[in-house]
Design a protein around this motif. Structure first.
Motif, PDB file in Angstrom:
ATOM      1  N   ARG A 222       0.892  -1.174   0.000  1.00 42.07           N
ATOM      2  CA  ARG A 222       0.000   0.000   0.000  1.00 42.07           C
ATOM      3  C   ARG A 222       0.917   1.207   0.000  1.00 42.07           C
ATOM      4  O   ARG A 222       1.387   1.618   1.053  1.00 42.07           O
ATOM      5  N   GLY A 223       1.155   1.739  -1.177  1.00 43.18           N
ATOM      6  CA  GLY A 223       2.097   2.846  -1.233  1.00 43.18           C
ATOM      7  C   GLY A 223       3.467   2.382  -0.786  1.00 43.18           C
ATOM      8  O   GLY A 223       3.792   1.196  -0.850  1.00 43.18           O
ATOM      9  N   THR A 252      -3.782  -4.531  -9.050  1.00 47.29           N
ATOM     10  CA  THR A 252      -4.217  -3.132  -9.195  1.00 47.29           C
ATOM     11  C   THR A 252      -3.211  -2.314 -10.015  1.00 47.29           C
ATOM     12  O   THR A 252      -2.026  -2.646 -10.092  1.00 47.29           O
ATOM     13  N   GLU A 254      -2.197   0.535  -9.170  1.00 50.54           N
ATOM     14  CA  GLU A 254      -1.240   1.126  -8.226  1.00 50.54           C
ATOM     15  C   GLU A 254      -0.040   0.198  -8.032  1.00 50.54           C
ATOM     16  O   GLU A 254       1.115   0.637  -7.995  1.00 50.54           O
ATOM     17  N   GLN A 255      -0.328  -1.099  -7.918  1.00 53.62           N
ATOM     18  CA  GLN A 255       0.765  -2.075  -7.780  1.00 53.62           C
ATOM     19  C   GLN A 255       1.664  -2.071  -9.012  1.00 53.62           C
ATOM     20  O   GLN A 255       2.884  -2.149  -8.904  1.00 53.62           O
ATOM     21  N   GLU A 257       2.248   0.419 -11.000  1.00 56.04           N
ATOM     22  CA  GLU A 257       3.057   1.641 -10.955  1.00 56.04           C
ATOM     23  C   GLU A 257       4.211   1.510  -9.967  1.00 56.04           C
ATOM     24  O   GLU A 257       5.358   1.852 -10.274  1.00 56.04           O
ATOM     25  N   LEU A 258       3.892   0.997  -8.771  1.00 52.50           N
ATOM     26  CA  LEU A 258       4.937   0.800  -7.759  1.00 52.50           C
ATOM     27  C   LEU A 258       6.022  -0.137  -8.282  1.00 52.50           C
ATOM     28  O   LEU A 258       7.218   0.139  -8.164  1.00 52.50           O
TER      29      LEU A 258
END
Ligand code: C2E
Ligand code: MG
Ligand code: MG
Ligand code: MG
Length: 295
Positions: A222-223, A252, A254-255, A257-258
């Motif tokens: 998470r971030g 996701t 977001e994952q 991107e991370l």
């Protein structure tokens, strides 16, 4: 499983155990029958097992670079049974060897077919899970060589996924086998990396190419939190050892991107695609190989 059934009502323990043992024995018998069908070839539509293919994506280009072969079992009365249910049983009973051999043969045959007919599939790889239980059986190398020959694929398009426990349990002979596998050009991945107990020293000695970072770490990110740091450290470790890193269970954007920020090489997960039947996998290969927008 009695607990899951009722709303708090309890089943006598002995009966519970008894039912469990019978269900287990039944499943084992059914599995034996299914395996017999793979040995005496039946028409494809009545094959008890089926290979599903989940794309593995390059985080640099967005392209599919290959697929992981994941077995499914069409049980005569229970429908589709997931490997989580029958692989552990098959490992206990020794039936896993026959299943793994069938999956490898089928996955290589499928990739050979795709490669021969479709230019878009020419450089794709297929990753096959190999249980540690039968790892190192006599004739393993000869059988793999035969599978490559009959499917027409080069060793470098086949990847074997093994777990850390395989290396811990087997020592000298397992290492010798890994070396021979490597000599065929076949790639080796450590599956579910981070969930076992491999020492860094041993990792360094192994003829492996890839670390697959277990879904449990990826899904907890998470971030820029602690899980993210674990993933980051694992990717750095892989690169230090000259290995590629694959993130499992990416769900996701977001994952994604991370993981790109962390310089992860490849990813696999529901965000890109669930495991697919071969026809659907081929459609993906032919239609649109880019599975995310690089932005
Ligand atoms: P695995 O090798 O780590 O395979 C990845 C598992 O994660 C697959 O489950 C896949 O469907 C699932 N998965 C992929 N992306 C996601 C995601 O984004 N979210 C979630 N929640 N799950 C995701 P599957 O197909 O049920 O297989 C489970 C395990 O069974 C495999 O874990 C592997 O250890 C074993 N297995 C599967 N096929 C074979 C086989 O042919 N031989 C052997 N020995 N083991 C196999
Ligand atoms: Mg795997
Ligand atoms: Mg895995
Ligand atoms: Mg896993």
């Amino acid at each position: 499983y009695a607990k899951q059934q009722g709303q708090g009502q309890s089943v006598p323990f002995a009966r519970d155990m008894h039912d469990g043992a019978i269900a287990r024995l039944q499943l084992e018998t059914d599995l034996q029958r299914a395996i017999a069908h793979t040995i005496h070839p039946t028409p494809p539509e009545s094959q008890p097992f089926q290979v599903y293919y989940q794309p593995i994506v390059s985080l640099a280009t967005g392209n599919i670079v290959g697929f992981e072969a994941l077995v499914r079992w069409h049980h005569p009365t229970r429908g589709l049974v997931s490997p989580g249910e029958f692989i552990p049983l098959a490992e206990e009973t020794g039936q896993i060897g026959a299943i793994d051999r069938w999956v490898m043969t089928e996955a290589c045959r499928q990739l050979g077919w795709w490669q021969q007919r479709y230019p878009a599939a020419a450089d794709l790889t297929v990753s096959v899970n190999v249980s540690g239980v039968n790892f190192g059986q006599v004739g393993t190398i000869e059988r793999i060589e035969q599978t490559l020959r009959s499917s027409g694929i080069c060793g470098r398009y086949l990847k074997l996924e093994i777990t850390e426990s395989v290396i811990l349990k087997n020592t000298g002979s397992a290492l010798a086998l890994l070396d021979r596998i490597k000599a065929l050009g076949i790639n080796l991945s450590i599956d579910d990396f981070g969930t076992g107990y491999s020492s860094l020293a041993r990792l360094h000695e192994l003829p492996i190419n890839t670390l697959k970072i277990d879904r449990s770490f990826v899904s907890r990110m998470r971030g820029l939190d602690e899980s993210c740091e674990i993933v980051q450290t694992t990717i750095a470790l892989a690169h230090t050892l000259g290995l590629d890193a694959i993130a499992e269970g990416v769900e996701t954007a977001e994952q994604v991107e991370l993981l790109r920020t962390l310089d992860c090489d490849y990813a696999q997960g529901y965000f890109f695609s669930k495991p697919l039947e071969s026809e659907a996998a081929l459609n993906l290969i032919l239609a649109e190989r880019q599975l995310f927008n690089k932005g």
